[in-house]
Motif scaffolding. Structure first.
Motif, PDB file in Angstrom:
ATOM      1  N   TRP A 141       0.818  -1.202   0.000  1.00  0.00           N
ATOM      2  CA  TRP A 141       0.000   0.000   0.000  1.00  0.00           C
ATOM      3  C   TRP A 141       0.855   1.256   0.000  1.00  0.00           C
ATOM      4  CZ3 TRP A 141      -4.350   1.120  -1.778  1.00  0.00           C
ATOM      5  CH2 TRP A 141      -5.040   2.256  -1.372  1.00  0.00           C
ATOM      6  N   LEU A 144       2.243   1.704  -3.500  1.00  0.00           N
ATOM      7  CA  LEU A 144       1.205   2.193  -4.412  1.00  0.00           C
ATOM      8  C   LEU A 144       0.989   3.686  -4.215  1.00  0.00           C
ATOM      9  CD1 LEU A 144      -1.565  -0.586  -4.287  1.00  0.00           C
ATOM     10  CD2 LEU A 144      -0.303   0.134  -6.320  1.00  0.00           C
ATOM     11  N   GLU A 145       0.907   4.092  -2.954  1.00  0.00           N
ATOM     12  CA  GLU A 145       0.685   5.493  -2.626  1.00  0.00           C
ATOM     13  C   GLU A 145       1.802   6.382  -3.155  1.00  0.00           C
ATOM     14  OE1 GLU A 145      -1.882   6.962   0.511  1.00  0.00           O
ATOM     15  OE2 GLU A 145      -2.510   6.333  -1.485  1.00  0.00           O
ATOM     16  N   TRP A 164     -10.219   4.202  -1.657  1.00  0.00           N
ATOM     17  CA  TRP A 164     -10.188   3.508  -2.948  1.00  0.00           C
ATOM     18  C   TRP A 164     -10.364   4.462  -4.128  1.00  0.00           C
ATOM     19  CZ3 TRP A 164      -8.827  -0.970  -4.959  1.00  0.00           C
ATOM     20  CH2 TRP A 164      -8.621  -2.049  -4.113  1.00  0.00           C
ATOM     21  N   TYR A 167      -7.926   4.385  -7.044  1.00  0.00           N
ATOM     22  CA  TYR A 167      -7.464   3.057  -7.437  1.00  0.00           C
ATOM     23  C   TYR A 167      -8.540   2.242  -8.151  1.00  0.00           C
ATOM     24  CZ  TYR A 167      -3.559   4.201  -4.458  1.00  0.00           C
ATOM     25  OH  TYR A 167      -2.472   4.835  -3.911  1.00  0.00           O
ATOM     26  N   ARG A 168      -8.054   1.272  -8.891  1.00  0.00           N
ATOM     27  CA  ARG A 168      -8.922   0.290  -9.542  1.00  0.00           C
ATOM     28  C   ARG A 168      -8.441  -1.104  -9.181  1.00  0.00           C
ATOM     29  NH1 ARG A 168      -8.920   0.520 -15.662  1.00  0.00           N
ATOM     30  NH2 ARG A 168     -10.284  -1.261 -15.289  1.00  0.00           N
ATOM     31  N   SER A 169      -9.342  -2.068  -9.250  1.00  0.00           N
ATOM     32  CA  SER A 169      -8.948  -3.461  -9.057  1.00  0.00           C
ATOM     33  C   SER A 169      -9.467  -4.294 -10.225  1.00  0.00           C
ATOM     34  CB  SER A 169      -9.500  -4.016  -7.737  1.00  0.00           C
ATOM     35  OG  SER A 169     -10.913  -4.061  -7.765  1.00  0.00           O
ATOM     36  N   VAL A 282      -4.320  -4.619  -8.323  1.00  0.00           N
ATOM     37  CA  VAL A 282      -4.732  -3.301  -7.843  1.00  0.00           C
ATOM     38  C   VAL A 282      -3.744  -2.288  -8.404  1.00  0.00           C
ATOM     39  CG1 VAL A 282      -5.074  -1.819  -5.830  1.00  0.00           C
ATOM     40  CG2 VAL A 282      -5.757  -4.221  -5.731  1.00  0.00           C
ATOM     41  N   PHE A 283      -4.268  -1.189  -8.937  1.00  0.00           N
ATOM     42  CA  PHE A 283      -3.388  -0.172  -9.515  1.00  0.00           C
ATOM     43  C   PHE A 283      -4.076   1.177  -9.508  1.00  0.00           C
ATOM     44  CE2 PHE A 283      -5.588  -2.663 -12.723  1.00  0.00           C
ATOM     45  CZ  PHE A 283      -6.238  -1.706 -13.503  1.00  0.00           C
ATOM     46  N   ARG A 284      -3.263   2.231  -9.599  1.00  0.00           N
ATOM     47  CA  ARG A 284      -3.813   3.572  -9.672  1.00  0.00           C
ATOM     48  C   ARG A 284      -4.580   3.739 -10.977  1.00  0.00           C
ATOM     49  NH1 ARG A 284      -1.891   7.055  -5.989  1.00  0.00           N
ATOM     50  NH2 ARG A 284      -2.597   8.801  -7.233  1.00  0.00           N
ATOM     51  N   LYS A 285      -5.670   4.508 -10.924  1.00  0.00           N
ATOM     52  CA  LYS A 285      -6.428   4.792 -12.139  1.00  0.00           C
ATOM     53  C   LYS A 285      -5.510   5.397 -13.200  1.00  0.00           C
ATOM     54  CE  LYS A 285     -10.909   5.484  -9.898  1.00  0.00           C
ATOM     55  NZ  LYS A 285     -11.971   6.456  -9.545  1.00  0.00           N
ATOM     56  N   LYS A 287      -3.205   3.898 -14.732  1.00  0.00           N
ATOM     57  CA  LYS A 287      -1.961   3.145 -14.894  1.00  0.00           C
ATOM     58  C   LYS A 287      -2.030   2.231 -16.117  1.00  0.00           C
ATOM     59  CE  LYS A 287       1.386   3.856 -11.890  1.00  0.00           C
ATOM     60  NZ  LYS A 287       2.791   4.090 -12.281  1.00  0.00           N
TER      61      LYS A 287
END
Length: 329
Positions: A141, A144-145, A164, A167-169, A282-285, A287
């Motif tokens: 986490w 990711l941040e 969230w 982020y997207r999953s 899981v990734f940042r929108k 990405k």
């Protein structure tokens, strides 16, 4: 001499402030940062003098964010968001078939399918470097941040993730958690009630790990005692070997058992009620709009379309078994 802005917005200062705001504990934050507690205290006091207001206050032994601290926290998150967006926009103009992709993989996940995919992807795309980092949930986490990894492979749902919005999953599979035991009386059972799993000691993950929290939450919801854990390890291999050697019960994802198999003295069964969770990217929108990242995600979809995740795990296990038998001969 540094300006006030340079003092406030130095990378080190913001990192220290964010870590303390996350843990609300000077000792714990200093340990995570790898510095002494007095050094952390000095940096926070320096930041407070710069902004002209206290950022934290104490209520008894508990630390709290002040109004100024909340303002600083929001501003810091906004700064990181702008920097992350800028980085993504720059990377979106880069090549799809060259560069590096950093992937954070939860340490408790069976990695053989991802390892096999990486091998195949490299053969077709030798100029793209996929770097896998085995990490704890908190490390994933944090990275990711801070935009230090492009993709995370982790278990969901995860209540520890508070925000969230950026982020997207993308689900890979739904996992079953299996009960692993050595009780011949239960050998023929496909399902075992939670209360029937408590007549022996267990080996589990550390308390802060996702699967240990899932186990404890499900036992609590069923209003039965939680298992008595006599040992804790961070990887499924370590848990499996301890269980095999000592006879301790445990619980491991179905994907791990499919890839590893069980030894003659070990049995597996589903919990009743079942314990399930998703394995997901899981990734940042945006990405996935970076060409090389989007290409890897699409390639993984195609990889599973050719042969699904469970089938690949089974084949990997069979191949390992054949290789081990060949080595014995």
């Amino acid at each position: 001499m540094k300006s006030k802005q340079e003092t406030i917005f130095s990378s080190k200062t913001l990192t220290y402030f964010l870590q303390l705001a996350d843990t609300m504990n000077y000792t714990q934050a200093a340990q995570i940062l790898g510095i002494t507690q007095p050094a952390l205290t000095q940096q926070i006091k320096k930041l407070e003098r710069t902004v002209g207001a206290p950022l934290f206050y104490s209520v008894g032994k508990k630390l709290r964010l002040s109004e100024a601290g909340r303002t600083m926290l929001n501003a810091t998150h906004e700064i990181y968001e702008v920097l992350n967006q800028a980085t993504d926009e720059i990377q979106q103009s880069t090549s799809a078939d060259s560069g590096e992709i950093n992937v954070g993989l939860l340490t408790s996940i069976e990695y053989s399918v991802f390892e096999d995919f990486a091998i195949q992807y490299y053969k077709e795309n030798p100029d793209v470097t996929i770097s896998f980092h085995m990490l704890t949930r908190k490390e994933i986490w944090d990275r990711l941040e801070n935009n230090r990894i492009d993709l995370a492979i982790m278990y969901l749902p995860d209540d520890s993730i508070k925000n969230w919005k950026p982020y997207r999953s993308k689900k890979i599979i739904t996992e079953d958690l299996l009960f692993i035991h050595h009780n011949e009386k239960f050998a023929g059972r496909k399902k075992i009630r939670l209360k029937d799993t408590l007549n022996n000691v267990w080996v589990t993950y550390p308390r802060e790990y996702y699967l240990d929290q899932v186990i404890r939450e499900n036992y609590k919801n069923a209003m039965v005692d939680t298992p008595n854990s006599v040992a804790r390890f961070t990887t499924p291999d370590q848990i499996y070997e301890f269980s095999s050697a000592t006879g301790a019960f445990t619980a491991l994802p179905n994907s791990y058992i499919l890839a590893k198999g069980t030894q003659d003295n070990m049995y597996s069964a589903q919990f009743e009620p079942g314990i399930k969770f998703d394995l997901a990217f899981v990734f940042r929108k945006d990405k996935d709009e970076i060409p090389r990242v989007g290409r890897v995600l699409n390639a993984f979809d195609q990889y599973l379309a050719e042969q699904d995740y469970t089938t690949r795990l089974t084949h990997i296990h069979d191949e390992k078994y054949r290789n081990s038998e060949g080595a014995k001969d």
